[in-house]
Design a protein around this motif. Structure first.
Motif, short mmCIF file in Angstrom:
data_model
loop_
_atom_site.label_atom_id
_atom_site.label_comp_id
_atom_site.label_asym_id
_atom_site.label_seq_id
_atom_site.Cartn_x
_atom_site.Cartn_y
_atom_site.Cartn_z
N ASN A 3 11.97 18.21 21.88
CA ASN A 3 12.74 19.19 22.63
C ASN A 3 13.67 18.47 23.60
OD1 ASN A 3 13.31 21.13 24.90
ND2 ASN A 3 12.20 22.48 23.50
N LEU A 4 14.89 18.99 23.74
CA LEU A 4 15.89 18.32 24.58
C LEU A 4 15.48 18.25 26.05
CD1 LEU A 4 19.22 19.73 23.10
CD2 LEU A 4 18.30 17.41 22.87
N SER A 5 14.56 19.10 26.48
CA SER A 5 14.13 19.10 27.89
C SER A 5 12.87 18.27 28.10
CB SER A 5 13.89 20.54 28.35
OG SER A 5 12.85 21.14 27.58
N ASP A 6 12.47 17.51 27.09
CA ASP A 6 11.19 16.80 27.14
C ASP A 6 11.36 15.29 27.07
OD1 ASP A 6 8.42 16.69 27.24
OD2 ASP A 6 8.23 16.59 25.06
N TRP A 7 12.51 14.79 27.53
CA TRP A 7 12.77 13.35 27.47
C TRP A 7 12.81 12.75 28.87
CZ3 TRP A 7 12.90 10.57 23.02
CH2 TRP A 7 13.07 11.28 21.82
N THR A 8 12.12 11.64 29.03
CA THR A 8 12.27 10.84 30.25
C THR A 8 13.25 9.71 29.96
OG1 THR A 8 10.49 9.30 29.68
CG2 THR A 8 9.87 11.31 30.89
N VAL A 9 13.67 9.03 31.01
CA VAL A 9 14.56 7.89 30.83
C VAL A 9 13.91 6.87 29.90
CG1 VAL A 9 15.58 5.89 31.98
CG2 VAL A 9 15.77 8.16 33.02
N ARG A 10 12.64 6.57 30.13
CA ARG A 10 11.95 5.54 29.34
C ARG A 10 11.82 5.95 27.88
NH1 ARG A 10 7.64 5.04 32.31
NH2 ARG A 10 8.58 3.37 33.56
N SER A 11 11.40 7.18 27.63
CA SER A 11 11.19 7.59 26.24
C SER A 11 12.51 7.69 25.48
CB SER A 11 10.44 8.93 26.19
OG SER A 11 11.20 9.97 26.79
N ALA A 12 13.55 8.14 26.17
CA ALA A 12 14.86 8.26 25.52
C ALA A 12 15.43 6.88 25.18
CB ALA A 12 15.83 9.04 26.40
N VAL A 13 15.31 5.95 26.12
CA VAL A 13 15.79 4.60 25.87
C VAL A 13 15.01 3.95 24.72
CG1 VAL A 13 15.90 2.25 26.81
CG2 VAL A 13 16.74 4.19 28.16
N GLY A 14 13.70 4.19 24.70
CA GLY A 14 12.89 3.63 23.61
C GLY A 14 13.31 4.17 22.26
N LYS A 15 13.52 5.48 22.19
CA LYS A 15 13.94 6.10 20.93
C LYS A 15 15.33 5.60 20.53
CE LYS A 15 13.81 8.94 17.44
NZ LYS A 15 12.91 8.68 16.28
N ALA A 16 16.24 5.51 21.50
CA ALA A 16 17.59 5.04 21.21
C ALA A 16 17.58 3.60 20.71
CB ALA A 16 18.46 5.15 22.46
N GLY A 17 16.73 2.77 21.31
CA GLY A 17 16.62 1.40 20.87
C GLY A 17 16.18 1.31 19.42
N GLU A 18 15.23 2.17 19.04
CA GLU A 18 14.76 2.20 17.65
C GLU A 18 15.88 2.62 16.70
OE1 GLU A 18 11.49 4.87 17.58
OE2 GLU A 18 10.19 3.62 18.85
N CYS A 19 16.66 3.63 17.12
CA CYS A 19 17.76 4.12 16.28
C CYS A 19 18.83 3.06 16.09
CB CYS A 19 18.37 5.38 16.90
SG CYS A 19 17.27 6.81 16.93
N LEU A 20 19.17 2.38 17.17
CA LEU A 20 20.20 1.35 17.10
C LEU A 20 19.73 0.15 16.29
CD1 LEU A 20 21.62 1.45 20.75
CD2 LEU A 20 22.63 2.43 18.68
N LYS A 21 18.47 -0.20 16.43
CA LYS A 21 17.92 -1.30 15.64
C LYS A 21 17.95 -0.97 14.16
CE LYS A 21 13.88 -4.31 15.20
NZ LYS A 21 12.52 -4.63 15.73
N ALA A 22 17.57 0.28 13.82
CA ALA A 22 17.58 0.71 12.42
C ALA A 22 18.99 0.70 11.85
CB ALA A 22 16.97 2.11 12.30
N ALA A 23 19.98 0.93 12.71
CA ALA A 23 21.38 0.93 12.26
C ALA A 23 21.93 -0.47 12.09
CB ALA A 23 22.24 1.72 13.24
N GLY A 24 21.21 -1.47 12.59
CA GLY A 24 21.67 -2.85 12.46
C GLY A 24 22.41 -3.37 13.68
N ILE A 25 22.26 -2.71 14.82
CA ILE A 25 22.91 -3.14 16.05
C ILE A 25 22.08 -4.24 16.70
CG2 ILE A 25 23.70 -2.45 18.34
CD1 ILE A 25 25.34 -1.22 16.11
N GLU A 26 22.68 -5.39 16.94
CA GLU A 26 21.97 -6.48 17.62
C GLU A 26 21.81 -6.14 19.10
OE1 GLU A 26 23.77 -10.24 16.98
OE2 GLU A 26 23.73 -10.10 14.79
#
Length: 298
Positions: A3-26
């Motif tokens: 849910n869009l209202s259920d993200w903390t800074v830490r959890s969002a950054v963690g998820k974003a890091g996973e997404c960017l890593k999967a995309a091949g971003i160093e």
């Protein structure tokens, strides 16, 4: 996704890091943190200290939108809207080439080799883009001079790029020192009775064959006209070395950035056009980066 209202800074950054890593971003985690700093307009350390801060729905939406843009290899500088160059921040847009550390070598060469009268001097920057080269030189010369008055003109074929450059001049507080004119190389350069003291350029120098092999964040997003230098990558240098002498004063400096394999060819053009004391300067990585020489004194 949660849910869009259920993200903390830490959890969002963690998820974003996973997404960017999967995309091949160093450096995916680092970039995820930078994007969070951008969205929240926080100091970097606050992302670590307040990781449990709950993001608003709007912040979460905006954050994952920019993460998705980066995952598509859009350059970070375009997402953030700025890039640091020679200790100063410059606004950038997709209409402009992103300033790079290698180009700082051109600043060092111009500051070291250009010979300005005590009263000051005039510069020209061809293919100015963000204006970072011209505006950095003017800022440095202004800071280093007690009495000399300096001014310059930036030329670019792109009207959109010129608007960015003018905005950067205003942001640096030196709008009165720089004029920006639309033109194709020397076609837009005003002729001065006493000539220019220094002409600089970071022209397009990527060959046709090399264009297809560029990284996607460069090839698919940065302006082709600021990258492609013709079949052999040398077309702009032929214009610069044959025409600059018409605009430089005798003893004025021409300094250009080059691709790291172009030093021999570009130096030969300088010599063929009678420039004196032609030098090649390497960048911090040890690659040939700048060729410069003085206009003949007749």
């Amino acid at each position: 996704m949660r849910n869009l209202s259920d993200w903390t800074v830490r959890s969002a950054v963690g998820k974003a890091g996973e997404c960017l890593k999967a995309a091949g971003i160093e450096g995916s985690r680092n970039e995820a943190e930078i994007l969070m700093v951008h969205i929240l307009d926080w100091p970097r350390h606050k992302v670590f200290l307040e990781g449990t801060h709950v993001l608003s729905t709007e912040e979460t939406t905006r954050y994952f939108e920019v993460v998705d843009r980066r995952a598509q290899f859009e350059p970070m500088a375009y997402i953030l809207g700025s890039q640091e160059f020679y200790g100063r921040d410059f606004s950038v847009t997709p209409a402009t080439l992103i300033p790079r550390p290698d180009t700082e070598t051109l600043i060092d060469v111009a500051l070291k080799r250009a010979q300005f009268p005590a009263k000051g001097g005039v510069l020209a920057d061809l293919g100015t883009g963000t204006g970072c080269i011209l505006l950095t030189l003017l800022s440095e010369l202004k800071a280093r001079s007690t009495s000399g008055r300096f001014s310059g003109v930036g030329i670019d074929i792109s009207e959109a790029a010129l608007k960015v450059a003018a905005g950067n001049a205003a942001a640096l507080g030196i709008a009165d020192m720089a004029d920006f004119i639309q033109g194709d190389w020397f076609a837009g350069v005003p002729v001065l009775e006493d000539g220019y003291d220094c002409i600089v350029s970071n022209p397009p120098y990527i060959t046709t064959d090399e264009m297809t092999g560029l990284m996607p964040d460069v090839r698919d997003f940065e302006p082709t006209g600021a990258l492609h230098g013709g079949p052999d990558g040398l077309a702009p240098y032929r214009i610069l070395t044959t025409q600059a002498a018409t605009y430089l004063r005798p003893g004025g400096l021409l300094a250009v950035e080059i691709g790291f394999e172009q030093a021999k060819a570009v130096s030969a053009m300088f010599v063929q056009n009678h420039y004196q004391s032609v030098e090649v300067m390497k960048d911090l990585a040890g690659n040939d980066r700048v060729v410069s020489g003085f206009c003949p004194k007749n």
